[in-house]
Structures are given as C-alpha cells and as structure tokens.
Design a protein around this motif. Structure first.
Motif, short mmCIF file in Angstrom:
data_model
loop_
_atom_site.label_atom_id
_atom_site.label_comp_id
_atom_site.label_asym_id
_atom_site.label_seq_id
_atom_site.Cartn_x
_atom_site.Cartn_y
_atom_site.Cartn_z
N TYR A 372 3.93 -1.34 11.59
CA TYR A 372 4.16 -1.36 10.14
C TYR A 372 4.02 0.06 9.60
CZ TYR A 372 3.53 -6.43 10.41
OH TYR A 372 3.66 -7.76 10.73
N HIS A 373 4.80 0.36 8.55
CA HIS A 373 4.68 1.65 7.86
C HIS A 373 4.06 1.42 6.48
CE1 HIS A 373 8.14 3.62 10.36
NE2 HIS A 373 7.04 3.39 11.06
N PHE A 374 3.02 2.15 6.15
CA PHE A 374 2.38 2.04 4.84
C PHE A 374 2.51 3.37 4.09
CE2 PHE A 374 0.14 -1.09 7.47
CZ PHE A 374 0.34 -2.23 6.69
N HIS A 375 3.07 3.31 2.88
CA HIS A 375 3.17 4.49 2.01
C HIS A 375 1.97 4.47 1.08
CE1 HIS A 375 7.32 5.61 3.19
NE2 HIS A 375 7.35 4.33 3.53
N LEU A 376 1.19 5.55 1.08
CA LEU A 376 -0.08 5.59 0.34
C LEU A 376 0.07 6.37 -0.96
CD1 LEU A 376 -2.42 6.32 3.40
CD2 LEU A 376 -1.59 4.11 2.57
N GLN A 377 -0.95 6.26 -1.81
CA GLN A 377 -0.91 6.89 -3.13
C GLN A 377 -0.83 8.41 -3.06
OE1 GLN A 377 -4.33 5.27 -5.16
NE2 GLN A 377 -3.27 3.38 -5.74
N ASP A 378 -1.35 9.00 -2.01
CA ASP A 378 -1.31 10.47 -1.91
C ASP A 378 0.04 10.99 -1.38
OD1 ASP A 378 -1.41 9.70 0.69
OD2 ASP A 378 -3.25 10.78 1.21
N GLY A 379 1.03 10.07 -1.26
CA GLY A 379 2.37 10.47 -0.83
C GLY A 379 2.57 10.46 0.67
N SER A 380 1.51 10.19 1.44
CA SER A 380 1.65 10.18 2.91
C SER A 380 2.11 8.80 3.40
CB SER A 380 0.32 10.55 3.55
OG SER A 380 -0.65 9.57 3.24
N MET A 381 2.58 8.78 4.66
CA MET A 381 3.00 7.52 5.27
C MET A 381 2.28 7.37 6.60
SD MET A 381 5.10 5.91 7.68
CE MET A 381 6.43 6.96 8.23
N THR A 388 -6.81 -2.97 13.52
CA THR A 388 -8.06 -2.21 13.31
C THR A 388 -7.85 -1.04 12.34
OG1 THR A 388 -8.38 -2.62 15.67
CG2 THR A 388 -9.99 -1.20 14.61
N TYR A 389 -6.63 -0.45 12.37
CA TYR A 389 -6.38 0.76 11.58
C TYR A 389 -5.67 0.45 10.25
CZ TYR A 389 -7.41 2.65 16.17
OH TYR A 389 -8.02 2.92 17.38
N TYR A 390 -5.73 -0.79 9.81
CA TYR A 390 -5.08 -1.15 8.53
C TYR A 390 -5.74 -0.36 7.39
CZ TYR A 390 -2.82 -4.22 5.13
OH TYR A 390 -2.03 -4.72 4.12
N PRO A 391 -4.94 0.35 6.56
CA PRO A 391 -5.55 1.17 5.50
C PRO A 391 -6.13 0.31 4.37
CG PRO A 391 -3.15 1.33 5.43
CD PRO A 391 -3.48 0.46 6.61
N ASP A 392 -6.94 0.93 3.53
CA ASP A 392 -7.55 0.25 2.39
C ASP A 392 -6.44 -0.25 1.46
OD1 ASP A 392 -8.87 -0.56 0.17
OD2 ASP A 392 -10.12 1.23 -0.06
N VAL A 395 -5.19 1.71 -1.76
CA VAL A 395 -4.41 2.96 -1.73
C VAL A 395 -2.96 2.77 -1.28
CG1 VAL A 395 -6.48 4.36 -1.34
CG2 VAL A 395 -5.14 3.58 0.63
N ILE A 396 -2.57 1.51 -0.94
CA ILE A 396 -1.20 1.26 -0.46
C ILE A 396 -0.25 1.12 -1.65
CG2 ILE A 396 0.30 -0.32 0.82
CD1 ILE A 396 -2.16 -1.12 2.48
N VAL A 397 0.82 1.92 -1.67
CA VAL A 397 1.85 1.80 -2.71
C VAL A 397 2.88 0.76 -2.28
CG1 VAL A 397 3.64 3.04 -4.01
CG2 VAL A 397 1.53 4.21 -3.36
N ARG A 398 3.38 0.91 -1.06
CA ARG A 398 4.32 -0.10 -0.53
C ARG A 398 4.24 -0.11 0.99
NH1 ARG A 398 9.37 2.46 0.95
NH2 ARG A 398 9.32 4.66 0.36
N SER A 399 4.73 -1.20 1.58
CA SER A 399 4.68 -1.30 3.04
C SER A 399 6.06 -1.69 3.56
CB SER A 399 3.64 -2.34 3.46
OG SER A 399 3.94 -3.58 2.89
#
Length: 453
Positions: A372-381, A388-392, A395-399
């Motif tokens: 899966y690709h997660f785009h975060l609030q700080d502009g990173s992907m 285990t590594y699922y982000p908070d 902070v997820i904008v879209r997936s």
C-alpha cells in the motif's frame, strides 16, 4: 546459422506444452524408450507431482528435414501459469518464433491471449498449433475459428497435432523449419549473449544458460558480466541435449550453457548481457525487465538457531528463481527472518515447498499481503507491505492500493455468477465483449488484495 531454429512453446495451463516437448525429444532420438518418462524436461519433483512447469528448460533437437538438410531446433519449454510470466518473457527474448498451443477441446483461453501478446512484443513468428486432436470431444473447426477471431491469426494455417499419440509431429517439425526464421546475422563479431536462466551445480558453480546473439564464446575466453563488471575465465561451453554436452564453441545464434567458475550465487543475474573482457560491447542488450513482486509474506525459521541455514538456502534458491526478492525482517514473537516478495500465490506456495524439500528448512510464513502507498501530511509517501509499519492514521492524507485488470473469458451462461462474485469483491466492470458465439470476455478493475484473500 541458417540451419538453426530457436523456438519456444507457449500455451494456457494444461494445454499440453510439456507433453509436446516430450514427443519432440523422443522423435529426435535423444532418449531411449527405456529411459523415457513423462514431463522429461521437468526435473523438479514438485513439477512432476503437480503436473506443471515452473522453470524454463532448454534442449537442442537435431532434425533432418525433407530438403535433406540437418537442422538444429533449440526448444525452450516455458511455464504456463500467470505467476511465471517473467520466466516466459526471458525465454521469448532468446527465440525467433513460438508455437502457440491451443487445446482442441477447450479452445482459446485467457493465458493463450496473454502469451500471444508477449510473443508479439518481441516480434516473433507465431505458429498456431491445435493439440489433443485425438480426443473424442475435440472440436477442431471451433478451435480454428477462435484462432481467427480471438487471436487474429490465420486459423487455416494451424498445424494439427496430438502430443499424446505423436500424430502430426512431422508436419509440425517441417512447419518449424519453414516458418520460423533463422537467427538474424549479427551486426559485428563482438560477443553479445543474454542469460535467460541459471542453475547451481555444487561442483562447478553457476551454470549459465544463454543465447548468443553475435560473436562466439569458447573455452579459455575471459567473460565480462555487464551488470556488475565481474570477469571470469570460461571453463566449458556446450549444448543442452537433456544432459550437458560440451562443444568447442558456441557460435552466433546458438543456445547453450557456459560454466565460468562463478562461485557466488548473486553474481549471475538473469537478463544480464555477457561479453568478452578484451573486446566488450558498448551497451547491454535490451528487452529484460526486473521481476515485480505483488504478494508479500514474511518467512521465519521454526527454530531461531536455523536462521544462518535459511540465509544460505534463500541465496541458493534465488539463483534458480530470479523473481523472488527478499529483505531482512524481524519480529518480537518469531525472531529474525525475511520479508519476501512473490509473483503470486502459486509462486509463494512453490517457493515454500521447495525451500522445505530441497533445503530441509522448517518454515513459518505469515499471511500474504500487498503493498500500500500512504501519502502523509508532510508531503511524503511511504510504501507499506507489512501491517507492523502502518503509519499513524491521523497523519494519512490519502492511501492507494494495487489494482489489477482481470480479463475473464467464460461461457456466457456463467456471466451472472461471475459478475456477482467480482462486484462483491469491489470489482468495477469496465468492458464486456463477445469474441465468439456462446463466449463472453469481461474486463474487471479490482483490488489485488481482494483476489488474494
């Protein structure tokens, strides 16, 4: 060169590729009746038990044609399952033509169409072959019309064979000689060869199976592997005739093997270009792409003491299976292990079974997942293939998740059930076609995760 023919057999699963290869080998007198066995090119136990081909195999078949000339037919037998499309693409890049097998009882199937597109990508001569004509349920006219309408090939030029009984085999060999072109003359005499497979011999190191496009290679030459700059002296070259048969040289247009004392497994990259160290070519051969894993699972040894032997087993296994990728991973509960990427569920199952059987590993595999690709609030992907590594979530904008375009060929009376099943799995029906009477082709866009679970 003009008396060589390099060809491959491609088809849907269970349409008779390995049986036809068996028949061609027996007709070339490469094996006595006493030593013959079904699926003779499939040398892994798991291939014989399941009745499927997993690894590409090569064999050189001598044939005296009706014009009195002695030809050498280099056959590369390929897998049929969609998981092993990468193996098929490597084999096709080494050929000038393909036999496209169609089962007379089942007609054109999904993988037949996919393999035709692969062959066309490499500009290969395609000979349609209708197999299993000896069966009572064989419908040759329907198969011809499907070859015409669904594949866009000339159905009337299809060669009729029965791989089981050997009927039509002479006509097929004459068609290979007449319709598949000989290897193209090389532009210069510098050595260019492409590795399309490799196997590991505990006594000799890597045995490289390659197709020579220009120049020649002989014992004593110093080779350069272009992807990693490794140089090695050639110990032996030869042809595959069920067993390795050493020859003095491998000329342009030949398919054969090279043993060059390459001891470290990771140095033999499938798809790499081989050239001579003292007269190298300017650039590597095109046409190969990296295998792209779609299914991810973690592999752990049952006993944590077995971790070093699992490292060794995976290194040896990846020489024969270039499409398995893995990175180190660890778990609080299961200890040290690896996160591995596979081409599909069948590939995962086979890799697990081969590691357990051939390398005596006791393994624990986690449930398969996709990337899966997660785009975060700080502009990173970030790419995540492990829960285990699922982000908070805050902070997820879209997936984004991987989607597949499924092409389903089926009799039209199953259309309602198939549509219901696909829509339940979040599928979107993008297109529907009727390639022939009573048959429907449905295109669905659906999430890969729904197909796996």
């Amino acid at each position: 060169m003009k008396f060589r023919r390099n060809f491959s057999i491609v088809a849907h699963i269970d349409h008779g590729k390995s049986t036809l290869a068996d028949r061609l080998i027996v007709a070339a007198d490469l094996v006595s009746e006493r030593n013959f066995r079904d699926q003779i090119l499939d040398n892994l136990d798991i291939e014989r038990e399941r009745g499927i081909t997993i690894k590409s195999q090569t064999v050189s078949l001598p044939y005296r044609a009706k014009d009195g000339q002695e030809y050498l037919l280099n056959l590369i037998d390929t897998p049929g399952h969609v998981d092993f499309t990468y193996e098929v693409s490597r084999a096709l890049a080494s050929c000038e033509g393909v036999l496209l097998l169609v089962d007379a009882t089942q007609g054109v199937q999904a993988q037949t169409v996919a393999n035709l597109y692969l062959a066309m990508e490499y500009n290969l001569e395609v000979i349609p072959v209708i197999n299993k004509i000896d069966l009572p349920s064989a419908d040759i006219d329907a198969a011809r019309s499907q070859i015409d309408k669904e594949l866009g090939l000339d159905g009337s030029s299809a060669v009729l064979v029965s791989a089981k009984t050997g009927q039509g085999l002479d006509e097929l060999r004459e068609a290979i000689v007449a319709r598949i072109p000989p290897p193209k003359p090389p532009e210069d005499d510098r050595l260019r060869a492409v590795i399309f497979d490799a196997s590991y011999d505990p006594f000799r190191g890597s045995v490289i199976a390659c197709r020579v496009f220009s120049g020649s290679v002989k014992q004593g030459d110093t080779l350069l592997l272009m992807s990693n700059g490794l140089t090695r002296r050639v110990e032996e070259v030869g042809e595959f005739r069920l067993v390795r048969v050493p020859t003095k040289t491998l000329p342009a247009g030949a398919v054969g093997y090279v043993i060059a004392g390459i001891k470290t497994i990771a140095d033999t990259r499938v798809g790499d270009t081989i050239t001579l160290a003292d007269a190298p070519v300017d650039h590597a051969m095109p046409g190969f792409r990296e295998p792209k894993p779609v299914v991810f699972s973690s592999i752990y040894p049952v006993a944590s003491d077995d971790y070093p032997s699992l490292v060794d087993a995976l290194q040896k296994y990846t020489l024969n299976d270039a499409s398995l990728v893995y990175t180190k991973d660890s778990s609080a509960a299961l200890g040290q292990g690896f996160r591995a990427g596979f081409l599909g569920l069948l590939h995962l199952e086979i890799a697990q079974e081969r590691l357990e059987r051939e390398f005596n590993q006791s393994l624990i595999l986690t449930a398969p997942s996709v990337e899966y690709h997660f785009h975060l609030q700080d502009g990173s992907m970030v790419s995540v293939d492990n829960p285990t590594y699922y982000p908070d979530p805050i902070v997820i904008v879209r997936s984004e998740e991987p989607y597949i375009r499924a092409s389903i060929l089926a009799p039209d009376h199953y259309m309602g059930s198939i549509m219901k099943l696909c829509i339940e799995r979040r599928g979107v029906n993008s297109e529907m076609r009727y390639p022939g009477p009573g048959r429907v082709e449905m295109l669905f866009d659906m999430p890969l995760a729904e197909v796996l679970f």
